[in-house]
Design a protein around this motif. Structure first.
Motif, PDB file in Angstrom:
ATOM      1  N   UNK A 275       6.996 -12.610  -2.681  1.00 20.65           N
ATOM      2  CA  UNK A 275       6.209 -13.161  -2.996  1.00 20.65           C
ATOM      3  C   UNK A 275       6.453 -15.305  -4.272  1.00 20.65           C
ATOM      4  N   UNK A 276       7.173 -14.592  -5.244  1.00 17.44           N
ATOM      5  CA  UNK A 276       7.870 -15.504  -6.003  1.00 17.44           C
ATOM      6  C   UNK A 276       8.816 -16.221  -5.065  1.00 17.44           C
TER       7      UNK A 276
ATOM      8  N   UNK B  88       1.127  -1.443  -0.080  1.00 17.34           N
ATOM      9  CA  UNK B  88      -0.376   0.098   0.078  1.00 17.34           C
ATOM     10  C   UNK B  88       0.813   1.180  -0.122  1.00 17.34           C
ATOM     11  N   UNK B  89       2.098   1.159   0.487  1.00 16.63           N
ATOM     12  CA  UNK B  89       2.505   2.320   0.863  1.00 16.63           C
ATOM     13  C   UNK B  89       3.166   2.829  -0.391  1.00 16.63           C
ATOM     14  N   UNK B  90       3.922   1.157  -1.116  1.00 12.80           N
ATOM     15  CA  UNK B  90       4.780   1.580  -2.658  1.00 12.80           C
ATOM     16  C   UNK B  90       3.645   2.030  -3.476  1.00 12.80           C
ATOM     17  N   UNK B  91       2.447   2.127  -3.511  1.00 14.16           N
ATOM     18  CA  UNK B  91       1.316   2.219  -4.541  1.00 14.16           C
ATOM     19  C   UNK B  91       0.903   3.576  -3.740  1.00 14.16           C
TER      20      UNK B  91
ATOM     21  N   UNK C 168       4.599  -3.389  -7.739  1.00 13.80           N
ATOM     22  CA  UNK C 168       4.121  -4.836  -8.222  1.00 13.80           C
ATOM     23  C   UNK C 168       5.525  -5.323  -8.013  1.00 13.80           C
ATOM     24  N   UNK C 169       6.320  -3.976  -9.063  1.00 14.45           N
ATOM     25  CA  UNK C 169       7.540  -5.020  -9.692  1.00 14.45           C
ATOM     26  C   UNK C 169       8.250  -4.712  -8.851  1.00 14.45           C
ATOM     27  N   UNK C 170       8.070  -4.289  -7.606  1.00 13.05           N
ATOM     28  CA  UNK C 170       8.817  -4.406  -5.841  1.00 13.05           C
ATOM     29  C   UNK C 170       8.219  -5.275  -5.325  1.00 13.05           C
TER      30      UNK C 170
END
Length: 472
Positions: A85-86, A66-69, A78-80
């Motif tokens: 999770x992968x 949320x903070x990055x968004x 999303x990129x970071x």
């Protein structure tokens, strides 16, 4: 009619009818809304700080996207965050054990803390009587943390001032039902703190096959089964005495034969001797060739064998006096384990008074003086009452298998054992489900440990006789 009076006016009332109830309305102080909002905001902020301190990884995983968004947009976020999770998924697929131990259990503990325990904490504490609701305010024990093991939740709690462990032990059923568990156990860890154990499943539900023979001769800790936490159950027979109590079909033979099985390599090397008293002529007679001449069945033979053990013990004590305080097994002074099946038949149900006195005196002498010189007693009985077994307190280590009455649990394991979760009277009557399951209380620890003994089959005993029969 009742008359409502403001404030303290009720103290000035004089009534000619003593049974008349006086109802008064206390003075009400109005709190400004802004003060209420400030207090509420402070509590929310303190809760967030406490949650972040206790669960930094979980909070970071929830807040970071949320903070990055907000700062950089959803594409950058999303990129970071996608590699994390992968990477966790790859870790879980390649090394599941380490992933579950380091990450999975922590996430499980955090989820169960929020969804199970914290969500139901207030109503369970109030209804069970462990919390108090006084003048509109709840006084609750503090839920400190939750730790997940493969089979149970360990809940650390800080008690209210003035509470005792017995207050919690008396309400184990309330706690188990309140949090959706089958059972609950309590143990004091620090002053004012205790640990509640809520099993999620029973790791001892499946019978355990006989343990492999030890690779090396040992008389110290013998593996006889498995503990509830998954670790091997190591039974100490050297330097102590062990009493096994259980109803018919509870699995006393599993413990006796597992202990015998673990000592056979030491017997083969001359470091241990097995002496067997089998008044029922059923359990130990199946492998009597393992005991050689140290096997007794009739009461007279049992009394003679016990007197011989006492004689050996006293001769050793005379030789060791002033030279050594602890026994080390050698070929010249091997460890002697006296195995007694159904000791009550010899001490309580024996009709010959003189024989009964001889046997009781010999057992009392062995259990009070034998362990320092390498003579131990492993005794089993069905009825643990004092009038049946009046020397049960001379056994430092005790095992309670399935018992018929709740009072018998404390007779075997000591006062308060059942209150701390040793529910030996609740063990299943079905042999596949309950045989060999019990609770152990050691001399060094008052807390009962749930265990299950391995089942030594007739085939195993015949193989033991074929291999070690001559060694005895």
């Amino acid at each position: 009619m009742f008359k409502r009076l403001p404030g303290d006016e009720a103290r000035n009332l004089v009534s000619t009818t003593p049974d008349t109830a006086v109802v008064f309305r206390p003075a009400v102080v109005t709190t400004p809304a802004i003060l209420t909002l400030i207090i509420l905001a402070g509590r929310v902020l303190a809760g967030l700080v406490r949650m972040t301190w206790r669960h930094p990884i979980a909070m970071l995983a929830a807040v970071a996207p949320g903070v990055l968004t907000i700062l950089y947009g959803w594409q950058t976020a999303l990129l970071l965050t996608a590699p994390t999770p992968a990477g966790l998924a790859a870790w879980a697929l390649t090394d599941r054990d380490s992933f579950v131990r380091l990450v999975g259990r922590r996430l499980q503990a955090w989820w169960r803390l929020i969804w199970i325990y914290r969500r139901h904490w207030q109503p369970v504490m109030i209804v069970s009587g462990l919390g108090r609701h006084i003048r509109g305010r709840d006084y609750l024990p503090r839920l400190v943390k939750v730790t997940c093991t493969p089979w149970a939740d360990l809940v650390t709690v800080r008690m209210l001032k003035g509470q005792a462990v017995k207050d919690w032990a008396d309400r184990l059923d309330h706690l188990a039902q309140g949090f959706g568990a089958v059972s609950c156990r309590v143990a004091l860890t620090h002053s004012g703190r205790l640990t509640l154990t809520f099993p999620r499943h029973d790791p001892l539900a499946v019978p355990i096959p006989s343990r492999p023979l030890p690779d090396a001769a040992t008389v110290e800790a013998i593996e006889v089964g498995k503990q509830e936490d998954g670790r091997p159950w190591l039974l100490k027979v050297h330097g102590t005495h062990v009493l096994v109590a259980g109803a018919t079909g509870a699995g006393k033979g599993s413990i006796l034969w597992s202990a015998i099985r673990g000592l056979l390599p030491a017997v083969a090397e001359g470091l241990a001797e097995l002496w067997a008293l089998d008044p029922k002529l059923m359990e130990l007679s199946y492998g009597r060739d393992l005991f050689g001449s140290r096997y007794a069945a009739t009461p007279e033979e049992c009394a003679d064998l016990l007197d011989e053990a006492v004689s050996i013990m006293q001769k050793r004590a005379a030789r060791f006096a002033g030279l050594q305080r602890n026994h080390t097994p050698t070929v010249d002074d091997p460890f002697v384990l006296v195995v007694v099946d159904e000791v009550a038949f010899l001490t309580a149900y024996q009709t010959d008074r003189q024989l009964k006195h001889r046997i009781s005196a010999a057992l009392a002498t062995l259990t009070t003086q034998g362990r320092a010189v390498g003579v131990g007693v492993l005794a089993a009985l069905q009825d643990p009452r004092k009038e049946v077994m009046n020397i049960r307190n001379l056994f430092p280590d005790k095992i309670a298998l399935r018992l018929d009455e709740s009072e018998q649990v404390d007779m075997v394991l000591g006062d308060g054992a059942r209150d701390r979760g040793a529910l030996a009277d609740h063990i299943s009557l079905v042999p596949e489900l309950g045989a060999g399951i019990g609770y152990v209380r050691l001399e060094t620890s008052p807390e009962p440990v749930r265990v299950r003994a391995a089942y030594v089959s007739d085939t195993d005993i015949r193989a033991m006789v074929a291999t070690f029969g001559r060694a005895a």
